[in-house]
Design a protein around this motif. Sequence first.
Motif, PDB file in Angstrom:
ATOM      1  N   SER A 188       0.675  -1.104   0.007  1.00  0.00           N
ATOM      2  CA  SER A 188       0.039  -0.165   0.129  1.00  0.00           C
ATOM      3  C   SER A 188       0.962   1.267   0.005  1.00  0.00           C
ATOM      4  CB  SER A 188      -0.905  -0.016   1.407  1.00  0.00           C
ATOM      5  OG  SER A 188      -0.097   0.076   2.595  1.00  0.00           O
ATOM      6  N   LEU A 189       2.095   1.051   0.171  1.00  0.00           N
ATOM      7  CA  LEU A 189       3.124   2.319   0.540  1.00  0.00           C
ATOM      8  C   LEU A 189       3.254   2.909  -1.092  1.00  0.00           C
ATOM      9  CD1 LEU A 189       5.661   1.218   3.003  1.00  0.00           C
ATOM     10  CD2 LEU A 189       3.565   2.966   3.172  1.00  0.00           C
ATOM     11  N   THR A 229      -2.306   0.753   6.369  1.00  0.00           N
ATOM     12  CA  THR A 229      -3.364   0.179   5.956  1.00  0.00           C
ATOM     13  C   THR A 229      -4.303  -0.127   6.989  1.00  0.00           C
ATOM     14  OG1 THR A 229      -2.097  -1.197   4.235  1.00  0.00           O
ATOM     15  CG2 THR A 229      -4.208  -2.001   4.954  1.00  0.00           C
ATOM     16  N   LEU A 230      -3.870  -0.459   8.122  1.00  0.00           N
ATOM     17  CA  LEU A 230      -4.850  -0.744   9.443  1.00  0.00           C
ATOM     18  C   LEU A 230      -5.615   0.650   9.824  1.00  0.00           C
ATOM     19  CD1 LEU A 230      -2.946  -3.334  11.370  1.00  0.00           C
ATOM     20  CD2 LEU A 230      -4.875  -3.733   9.959  1.00  0.00           C
ATOM     21  N   LEU A 231      -4.508   1.736   9.644  1.00  0.00           N
ATOM     22  CA  LEU A 231      -5.200   2.956  10.094  1.00  0.00           C
ATOM     23  C   LEU A 231      -6.030   3.780   9.326  1.00  0.00           C
ATOM     24  CD1 LEU A 231      -4.621   5.620  11.937  1.00  0.00           C
ATOM     25  CD2 LEU A 231      -2.723   6.308  10.440  1.00  0.00           C
ATOM     26  N   VAL A 232      -5.973   3.408   7.828  1.00  0.00           N
ATOM     27  CA  VAL A 232      -6.863   3.722   6.700  1.00  0.00           C
ATOM     28  C   VAL A 232      -8.164   3.111   6.899  1.00  0.00           C
ATOM     29  CG1 VAL A 232      -7.366   3.514   4.545  1.00  0.00           C
ATOM     30  CG2 VAL A 232      -5.080   4.458   5.213  1.00  0.00           C
ATOM     31  N   ILE A 233      -8.026   1.855   7.227  1.00  0.00           N
ATOM     32  CA  ILE A 233      -9.365   1.035   7.811  1.00  0.00           C
ATOM     33  C   ILE A 233      -9.989   1.710   8.768  1.00  0.00           C
ATOM     34  CG2 ILE A 233     -10.237  -1.384   8.230  1.00  0.00           C
ATOM     35  CD1 ILE A 233      -8.066  -2.384   6.514  1.00  0.00           C
ATOM     36  N   PHE A 234      -9.328   1.766   9.907  1.00  0.00           N
ATOM     37  CA  PHE A 234     -10.067   2.604  11.032  1.00  0.00           C
ATOM     38  C   PHE A 234     -10.400   3.810  10.834  1.00  0.00           C
ATOM     39  CE2 PHE A 234      -9.450   4.870  14.967  1.00  0.00           C
ATOM     40  CZ  PHE A 234     -10.250   4.215  15.853  1.00  0.00           C
TER      41      PHE A 234
END
Length: 215
Positions: free
Chosen positions: A32-33, A58-63
């Motif tokens: 994703s970078l 990725t986890l931050l974007v999903i959250f």
Amino acid sequence: MRKYFITGLLILVPLAITLWVLNLIISTLDQSLLLLPERWQPRVLIGYEFPGVGTVLTLLVIFLTGLATRNIIGKQVVYVWELLLARIPIVNSIYSSVKQVSDTLFSSSGNAFRKALLVQYPRHGSWTIAFLTGTPGGDVKNHLQGDYVSVYVPTTPNPTSGFFLMMPRADTIELDMSVDQALKYIVSMGVVAPEHLEQKLIVDPSAAESQEHRP
């Protein structure tokens, strides 16, 4: 030496497979970078590749996406976005199908994979573990007489593939085990039995012996 070698395999093989899976997940999410501008890449800012940054991103974007769509404005944006996708012919069919499956699997109010069942498959007398996914719908239920349920029969040792069946509820037996325990039982091909079954295997012999010693 053979016993020591097998013991070492039993310890190291699960650890190696776990590390390999984690490395595969992290390396995949790190892709994703590539969506970031060149000057924001870690190899430009820090000077070298730092594994795990893409996973955190990725986890931050999903959250943040889930957080933003919980309010009224976010729900309206999602509603407009889905209306836009519904007007695109091919995208509409793909998106609606995937969304229905994801809503069923990940929704907290869904009933998919909530119960482990024992069913006879692929022939009468052969039993396997299946998961309750709901009840037949649409025009299908108009052609089924009686109380039917929809079940998913996973394959072993890969439970991500399997068979979708509709059968009478009376032909299914609800198991006293969680979905996680049932999945472990399936993946291990019956080698790793659920804990309560192991306890019964331990208790039953003693109970039988006590019955034999009774006058």
